[in-house]
Design an enzyme around this catalytic site. Sequence first.
Site, short mmCIF file in Angstrom:
data_model
loop_
_atom_site.label_atom_id
_atom_site.label_comp_id
_atom_site.label_asym_id
_atom_site.label_seq_id
_atom_site.Cartn_x
_atom_site.Cartn_y
_atom_site.Cartn_z
N ARG A 200 45.00 13.26 69.83
CA ARG A 200 46.00 12.53 69.04
C ARG A 200 47.42 12.98 69.32
O ARG A 200 48.31 12.15 69.52
CB ARG A 200 45.74 12.73 67.53
CG ARG A 200 44.75 11.77 66.93
CD ARG A 200 44.03 12.43 65.79
NE ARG A 200 43.19 13.49 66.34
CZ ARG A 200 41.96 13.28 66.79
NH1 ARG A 200 41.41 12.12 66.70
NH2 ARG A 200 41.26 14.26 67.33
N THR A 201 47.66 14.27 69.29
CA THR A 201 49.05 14.71 69.35
C THR A 201 49.68 14.33 70.69
O THR A 201 50.75 13.73 70.75
CB THR A 201 49.14 16.23 69.12
OG1 THR A 201 48.51 16.52 67.88
CG2 THR A 201 50.58 16.70 69.07
N LYS B 59 48.53 31.04 87.97
CA LYS B 59 48.95 32.02 88.98
C LYS B 59 49.68 33.20 88.34
O LYS B 59 50.17 34.07 89.03
CB LYS B 59 49.90 31.36 89.99
CG LYS B 59 49.32 30.17 90.73
CD LYS B 59 50.40 29.58 91.64
CE LYS B 59 49.91 28.33 92.33
NZ LYS B 59 50.99 27.67 93.09
N ARG C 197 52.26 22.40 73.45
CA ARG C 197 51.14 22.97 72.68
C ARG C 197 50.64 24.19 73.43
O ARG C 197 50.46 24.15 74.66
CB ARG C 197 50.00 21.97 72.52
CG ARG C 197 48.76 22.61 71.90
CD ARG C 197 47.73 21.62 71.47
NE ARG C 197 48.16 20.92 70.28
CZ ARG C 197 47.35 20.12 69.56
NH1 ARG C 197 46.10 19.94 69.93
NH2 ARG C 197 47.81 19.50 68.49
N HIS D 237 52.30 23.42 63.01
CA HIS D 237 52.11 22.11 63.66
C HIS D 237 53.03 21.12 62.94
O HIS D 237 52.58 20.25 62.20
CB HIS D 237 50.64 21.70 63.55
CG HIS D 237 50.21 20.58 64.44
ND1 HIS D 237 51.09 19.76 65.12
CD2 HIS D 237 48.96 20.13 64.75
CE1 HIS D 237 50.40 18.87 65.81
NE2 HIS D 237 49.12 19.06 65.60
C1 NCD Z 1 44.86 19.64 64.71
C2 NCD Z 1 45.39 20.77 65.57
O1 NCD Z 1 45.41 20.67 66.81
O2 NCD Z 1 45.82 21.73 64.96
N1 NCD Z 1 44.66 18.45 65.42
C3 NCD Z 1 45.70 17.57 65.49
O3 NCD Z 1 46.72 17.85 66.07
N2 NCD Z 1 45.56 16.40 64.84
C4 NCD Z 1 43.70 20.00 63.88
C5 NCD Z 1 42.48 20.62 64.53
O4 NCD Z 1 42.40 20.79 65.75
O5 NCD Z 1 41.57 20.92 63.77
#
Ligand code: NCD
Length: 291
Positions: A50-51, A79, A100, A128
Site C-alpha cells: 500500500r504505502t 555492497k 522505508r 509511520h
Molecule cells: C503497516 C506498516 O508497514 O507499518 N503497513 C502499512 O504501511 N499499511 C502495518 C503493518 O505492516 O502491519
Amino acid sequence: MNLTSLAEWSDDEILAILDRAESFARDPNGHRDLLADRIVCTAFFEPSTRTRLSFEAAAHRLGAHVIGFSDATATSSAKGETLRDSARILGGYADALVLRHPTKGAAKEAAAAAGIPLINAGDGDGEHPTQTLVDLFTIRRECGRIDGITVAVVGDLRYGRTVHSLIPALQRFGANVVQVPAPGLELPESMGKVPSVSLAEAAQTADVLYVTRVQKERFDDPDGYAAAQGALVVDAALLAESKAIVLHPLPRVDEVDEDVDLLPAAKYFDQARNGVPVRMAVLATLLENHS
Ligand code: NCD
C-alpha cells in the site's frame, strides 16, 4: 520541509493536508500538471504494497515521474553503502525521497543527508506518519470529527509503528485512546499512560477499533510471537452490538475475520484507498515548498 515525524508538524499543517486530500479525493484526475516533470524517488528497504504503490499512484496523478526500488538487495546497500551515502546520492537525482527502512531513526538520519524533502514511509518500529495522516483523514470522514471520539488500538502495540504515530496525533486532536494489547505487546512507556481494556469492552465503548497485525519480523524471540499471534480476533459476533467502525492499516493476517468485510463497520479498504489522495496532498505540499 520533511515529514519524518508528525511531532514536527503543527496542527494547522496537519489539518491543511487533510483538507487538501479532500479536494484531491473529490477530483483525483484534475491535477495532472501540479507536479509536472518533478521526480519522486521511492526507496523501500522493507516490504510494502500500500504505502509504496499509493505514493507512486499519487505522484503519477500529479504528473510527476517516479524512480526507485523495492528490493534493496539489488542496490549498493548490498555492497555496504551507508544509508547516509545512498540518501545523498538519491537527493541528487530526485526532487523528493520516500524512504522505508527497518531501522528506527533511519528517516531522520537520511533526511539530513538527502538535501531534498524526505518522507518517512516507516522506520522500523518507530513511526509511520503518512499512515497516520491516512488514518486521521479516514476517521474524520467516517466519524465526522476527531475531537471527543474514543479510539481503541488493538494488537501489537509494542512494535507497531502505525500506532506509535497515530496515538500522539489522536491525543493532540482531542480523541480519547484506550489500548487492547496482544499478550506481551503493550504500548511502550514512551507513549504515556493509555488505559487498557478488554476487546469486548472496547467493542462496546469505542467509536473506532484500530486493529493491527502482530509484527512477526520485529521479534527476536519466536515464543513471544507465538504467544501473541491469533490471541485477539475481531469478528462479526464481537461487533454484533457495537457502534464502532473497524480500521486496520493492513496487511491483516487473521486479526480481522473476513466475515467483518461484509459489515458496514468495515472501513479498512476505504482507508487503504484514501492513501492516494492523502499522499497526493503530502507530495504536493512538500514539493511546492521546495523548488
Ligand atoms: C503497516 C506498516 O508497514 O507499518 N503497513 C502499512 O504501511 N499499511 C502495518 C503493518 O505492516 O502491519
